[in-house]
Every structure is written in C-alpha cells, then in structure tokens.
Design an enzyme around this catalytic site. Structure first.
Site: not given
Length: 431
Positions: A215, A217-219, A238, A336
């Site tokens: 996904g 994002g930073g993490i 995705e 998702g």
C-alpha cells in the site's frame, strides 16, 4: 476510415471536448495521476455553464478549480477515496462520498449502480494498431469506457504505454485532446525511526520468493527499503510506485517464483516519479489491469506466499480496523485494504500485515484502543485481521480468542498506555 483518419477527426481543443458533457452527467476519472489536467482545467473554466454535473474519482491529486464549494450546483466532486485535495470538502460536507471495496467498483459501474456517462482520462499516444494505454489508471475506468456515452482522452507522450487489459481503441473514443506537460510526480512519504522499526518487523517475516502487495504510505515504503537483500520476490498489487522500482533495481524482484502469472508484475494504477513512468513504457515484465482483476481476493490468492502490507489509523483490542476516518470525520476511503487482507489469508503461505505507529500526536494518544472511536468507519473486520505491527512488535490474531487478542494487542501498544488498556479490557470482560 483509417485509424489515422479517425484520430485526426476526433482530435480537437479542450474547449470543444467539454461540449461532450451534458447537464446531469456523471464523469468518471481514473485514480491519481491518471486524471487529465487539461480536460479538468477546462471543465473548471466552463463549470458555471453546467448544472448537476458530478466528477467521480478514487483519489484526486490536484485541486482543480471545479473543486469549489461555491459552484457545487454546477460541477461537484464525488470521492471514492479522499486525498489532500478533497479531504476538507468531505469533512465540511460539500464533497460527497461513495464507499466501496476497490475491487467491486467495476461491477458497480457495469450494473449501473455507479453511473458512467462520460470518461475523462490521460492516455498514452496511439500505437500503430489504433490503441491507447490507460497505464496510469485502468482501475474502474476500463469498466466506465465500456458503459459511457462519451470517452474523452487527453493524449500525452509522457504517459507510458503499458501492457495488460488497459487499452482503448480509437473507435471507442469520442473526442481527444493533446497535451505534453510532464505526468505529475508523487514522491515517497517521509520515513522516520518509528516507520523503520515497524518495517524491520515486517521485512523479517517476508521470505524469499514471496509476492508483494504494497500500500501507499511511510510504513509500507519503510518495509520496501528493507527488502532489497531478498531474492525472487514478485509483485501483485494495486499500486506500482517507486518503492517497487527500487526493489527491481536491487535485483530483489524477479517474479520468477510467482505461482500466478509468473514473470509478470501486476498492478491497476501507478503513482510515482518520471523514472517510474519511463520504466513502465513498453515493459513486458509489467501489466496494468482493471481493479476487479488485480484486487479480486480469489485471483490474488493464487499467488503463494502473498504478503499484503497496509496501514490503518486506529485498531481495537479485537482487531477491528478504522483505516478511513477519525471517528466520524472522513479521512481517506475503503480502497483495497480488505481485498488484499482476504487475498493474503487465502494464499498458501500468505501473510496479511496491518501496520501503524502505536501513538499519535507526539505520544499523547494511543492508536490501539479498547473500542473504535464513535462513528469510526470500520474498514477491515476482526475476522480478517491477522498480523498487526507497531514499533513495539507483532501481534498475531487469527485463530486467537478475544482474551488472547487483547493480550497480543496490549503487548504491542505504547508502554505508557498498556495499563489503561488492560483496565479497559477487564471492564469489558475481555481479560
């Protein structure tokens, strides 16, 4: 008529292309950088001539002029997912929201539950066979192309031509305009020590030969940065972004060990740098497909050792995820996450990770809570969640009782909040 003659006949100005829009139309726009800036800028200029037009998109990355509370009766935005350009409008109530699993959006369009009168999309130049590539966002847009009264493309030589089910033929196009500005670049999020710590826990649980869904994002990007030493990773995701490109360049991604579509990276939209878009162009190792293919839990789960890595805003002691709102205040959208959590759970050897910092507001608020805040939009259920990771460790929930789950979750909460979480769990008769 030859494809070149058709192209010439349908090519025109942005002002002319906007004439394809009628009052009351529902305009479908692709995810993120697949949005066509020339067309949406011109729609913004002309917006006061229309009544009741809606522009629907999962993630707007630019704040075009039509995103305006003063002119919503003329042209208004409808969000499938809020981002920086639309979040304040959603929180103030003048931008509406359609919740849906990302994987199901094409079927909602096909069934007419989400209208699709007009499509506006960025597209690659036409190839010698008359096809354009919607490489930046096939998502739900391909379903809309099949339904729409008018398909209007903004053709730009900086848009890569990708393979997969993301092609539109000139015969399907109603009108087109040409532009040449660079595709918008979206940089990687900031990564701090908390993100790095979480990323290490996750990376240590990813074996060689795994297939990744990452996904934004930073993490998730912190996880990617710690996978460069792995071998024979694959991609079924995705979003393809610069993090995945980093793994390709390091040699970690080969796609050779994938058990579904080996040798191919699979995605439904792209978001990244010019370097990424150039990498995508005519690359036989990458395919862009509609989201009902990429995010279908049954299809994605055909990949053994599927690793799904997604972030949440808040999670309770049983594992219920509130990933899209702050209480009742909307923040993002369903996206998702649930699709890929379920896919990883079905996958042989798969692992679904939900990642989050243990606290917010400089350690003043715990993100692990006894129960979700009132009004929270629950994104993924307790029955689906498996691994939850903070900077303090990993909780494994599937197959665990309510008591065991609470103990696991408290163990990865910030130490300053463990006592009060334990007391709350006891009052709830969980512990």
């Amino acid at each position: 008529m030859s494809i070149q003659a058709q192209y010439k006949k349908k090519r025109g100005t942005a002002q002319d292309a906007i004439d394809q829009v009628k009052n009351g139309d529902f305009i479908i726009v692709p995810t993120g950088v697949g949005e066509p800036p020339t067309l949406l800028t011109e729609l913004s200029v002309q917006r006061r001539r229309f009544q009741g037009v809606k522009v629907a998109q999962i993630l707007a990355v630019r704040k075009f002029g039509y995103i305006d509370p003063e002119t919503v009766e003329h042209v208004c935005h409808v969000a499938f997912f809020f981002g920086a350009s639309t979040r304040s409008g959603g929180q103030s109530g003048w931008i509406d929201f359609i919740p849906s699993y990302f994987s199901e959006m094409p079927s909602l369009i096909e069934r007419g539950q989400i209208p699709a009168d007009v499509v506006f999309s960025l597209a690659s130049p036409m190839d010698q066979h008359g096809y354009f590539s919607l490489s930046l966002g096939a998502d739900y847009t391909m379903a809309a192309v099949a339904k729409a009264r008018a398909v209007v493309l903004e053709v730009n030589p900086n848009v890569p031509f990708a393979y997969g089910n993301c092609h539109v033929h000139i015969s399907q196009v109603t009108a087109l305009v040409e532009s040449s500005e660079p595709v918008m670049e979206v940089g990687l999020p900031k990564i701090g020590p908390v993100q790095v710590a979480i990323g290490k826990y996750v990376a240590d649980m990813i074996d060689d030969g795994s297939t990744l869904q990452i996904g934004y994002g930073g993490i998730p990007d912190a996880v990617v940065m710690q996978l460069t030493h792995k071998h024979d990773l694959g991609v079924h995701t995705e979003m393809i972004g610069d993090g995945i490109l980093t793994l390709v360049e390091s040699g970690a991604i080969t796609n050779r060990k994938k058990t579904y579509l080996p040798g191919k990276m699979i995605a439904t939209f792209s978001l990244g740098s010019k370097k990424l878009y150039q990498f995508m162009d005519h690359n036989p190792a990458l395919e862009i497909h509609p989201v009902d293919f990429t995010n279908d839990p049954y299809l994605a789960a055909k990949n053994d050792k599927l690793m799904a890595i997604n972030a949440t805003l808040q999670i309770d002691l049983l594992g219920q995820c509130g990933s899209e709102s702050l209480g009742s205040v909307p923040y993002s959208g369903t996206g998702g996450q649930a699709d890929f959590v379920r896919a990883a759970n079905r996958s042989r050897g798969g692992k679904a990770f939900i990642v989050l910092p243990s606290t917010a507001q400089n350690d003043r608020i715990t993100r692990i809570v006894p129960t979700l805040a009132p009004g929270t939009h629950m994104s993924t259920s307790k029955n689906d969640i498996n691994y939850v990771v903070t900077e303090f460790g990993v909780a494994q929930l599937r197959g665990k009782s309510a008591k065991q789950r609470a103990q696991e979750m408290i163990s990865i909460a910030h130490p300053d909040f463990r006592a009060e979480l334990t007391e709350a769990a006891q009052q709830m008769h969980i512990l």
